[in-house]
Scaffold this active site. Sequence first.
Site, PDB file in Angstrom:
ATOM      1  N   HIS A   5       7.860  20.421 -31.190  1.00  0.00           N
ATOM      2  CA  HIS A   5       8.399  19.090 -31.481  1.00  0.00           C
ATOM      3  C   HIS A   5       9.791  19.163 -32.091  1.00  0.00           C
ATOM      4  CE1 HIS A   5       3.943  18.545 -31.571  1.00  0.00           C
ATOM      5  NE2 HIS A   5       4.279  17.528 -30.790  1.00  0.00           N
ATOM      6  N   ASP A  45       8.599  22.406 -35.225  1.00  0.00           N
ATOM      7  CA  ASP A  45       7.470  23.330 -35.132  1.00  0.00           C
ATOM      8  C   ASP A  45       7.513  23.988 -33.760  1.00  0.00           C
ATOM      9  OD1 ASP A  45       6.509  21.380 -33.375  1.00  0.00           O
ATOM     10  OD2 ASP A  45       5.179  20.475 -34.862  1.00  0.00           O
ATOM     11  N   SER A  50       2.908  12.698 -28.674  1.00  0.00           N
ATOM     12  CA  SER A  50       3.473  12.970 -29.992  1.00  0.00           C
ATOM     13  C   SER A  50       4.987  12.901 -30.032  1.00  0.00           C
ATOM     14  CB  SER A  50       3.014  14.358 -30.463  1.00  0.00           C
ATOM     15  OG  SER A  50       3.374  15.352 -29.511  1.00  0.00           O
TER      16      SER A  50
END
Length: 618
Positions: free
Chosen positions: A290, A287, A37
């Site tokens: 990230h 978050d 991610s």
Amino acid sequence: MLMSRLSATTCTFAIALVCSSDSLGAPYSSLHVFGDSLSDAGHFADPDASPGSHLRFTNRIGPTYQPGEPFAPVAPMLLGRRLGIAEASLGPAVHADQPAGGNNHAIGGWRTDQILQTITGTPDTPGYLSNGQRADPEALYYLTGGGNDFIQGKVIGVAQAQAAADRLLASVAALQQAGARTIMVWMLPDLGNTPSVYPIGLGNFLTPWSAAFNQQLLDGLKGIDAQVIPLNIPGLFGEVLAAPVQFGLVPGKGAVTTCFNGQLCDEHPQYGINSATPDPSKLLFNDAAHPTTAGHRLIADYAWSLLAAPWEITLLPEMAHGSLRAHQDELRSQWQTPWQPVGEWQVLLAANDQSIRHDAQSTSAQGKGHAQQLLVGTSYRPSEHWRLGIANGFEHQQLEAGSADSRYRMDSYMLSAFSQYRGNHAWADLTLSGGLTRFDNQRRFALGIQTRTERGETQGSAVAAGGRLGFDLARPDSAWHLSPFVSAHYGRATVEGYREKGDRTTALTFADQQRHSRRLGVGLQGTLPLAKRLSLHGEVSHEREFDNQRQALTISQNTLSGLDFTLPGYQVPGSHHRASLGLRLQLAQDWSLQMAYSWQKSAGVVQQGAGAGLNITF
């Protein structure tokens, strides 16, 4: 009788270098991304936006940052744009649940074993290298991975962390064995310094496990035969968290204890998404794990600084070669004046000022420079046909290069010996030059909202030998002269390797550089009287450079010793055209005024100059 000669020259040369379009463009053919991610360019569709939009694991673009607005780009996308990679290729790659896309194969949530399968494939799912596919040796490869092995419970100790690193190493090795030559690999961020972990104290476990992962990764990267560029992300984030205000972030521990969107972490009360003044640029994390756009920009800027460093540092030998050429050109300009009588000495003093401009190549930085030169010498005429001499040259040169105007200063000290022959029609000259150079370097680049400067000092040397052989078509006593000639030149500039000061993640160590020049040329020079005291002189020539390969530079990061990599730099032009035109006005018996225009072109580079000089003999 001793004749002294003082040449007070006030010459200002406006030099413009203009590169042709085929020398510009991206330094790498493409950018291929594999990982999780942290690099996902939008593998998954955005459920809260219009069809065709992509989910990325960072904040949305403002002004509201709410569902419906697109997600901001992640670090490899930002890096690709700065490298000039086509925008379409920076998107997600082709997958079963996606339309055709770009070269980004990173998928949010994937572990290191899944990343490896993305590259090598499985019996059921083809990978990037399936069916004998080869990697592009001219491309840049970019890998992240390891965090999901921790999050999904696959890492519960040092041994599992090391095993995860070995799987990421296998991905790097697979790409190298398939032909990849330049591979950029993330080190795992310190998972103990994330908003979901730091406040509850789990960093006591995750921090040493992250360190074990990174040490295993670094040890393994040393054995891979490619230009592997490790990105010290934990070191970079450590510097940011130690001085968050310098990077425009909230002060204190807020950058690691709070986040922007409040998912599995505490939303920042002033800059969070639901606050009255939402602003993700004030926060490092979007978050629980990230980065925000601010964090991705820091990472992209850091990666860019490593790739772009040789584009500037390989210009240092060019500064030395430029000093050599300027020194010898000034000598040749003095040779345009009449010779002294046989058995007499001549003392000369010359000064000039130059401005220089470089336009960017694909792997060379744009720059502009300025130089001041002083030449002091003497010559003796032992016979009718010969003149011998020696000269000292001093130059101070400054160059600003790159997007952040890095500053490089060079002082050079040159010594030349020359001889000239002049017969009835034949003439020749030979020059031997050598000297020392000293550099004071300030490499500057963007790092988030600030401009960072890394400083270093080094020294070098320069030697050159050159000669011309010509034939004057006119008689020696003629008022006009026209001479075709051939020329040969050899030069060598050496710059010693040096280490930039300090141990920040962006501080680098550079290896020795040595740049040779071997040129052969043909030309035509002439003199034409216009009036009793006024004459016109000019020269045209073409030179072929035989050492015209692209330069390369070996680099290592001060914080990651033993992991060096070699990257491309300045491309030496293969041919060189030059012309000059000047007027010489004899004001009095011992006074003369000279004005000149010069033009040079090589491989799409155009250089122009104009100058004026006053010569006084006494």
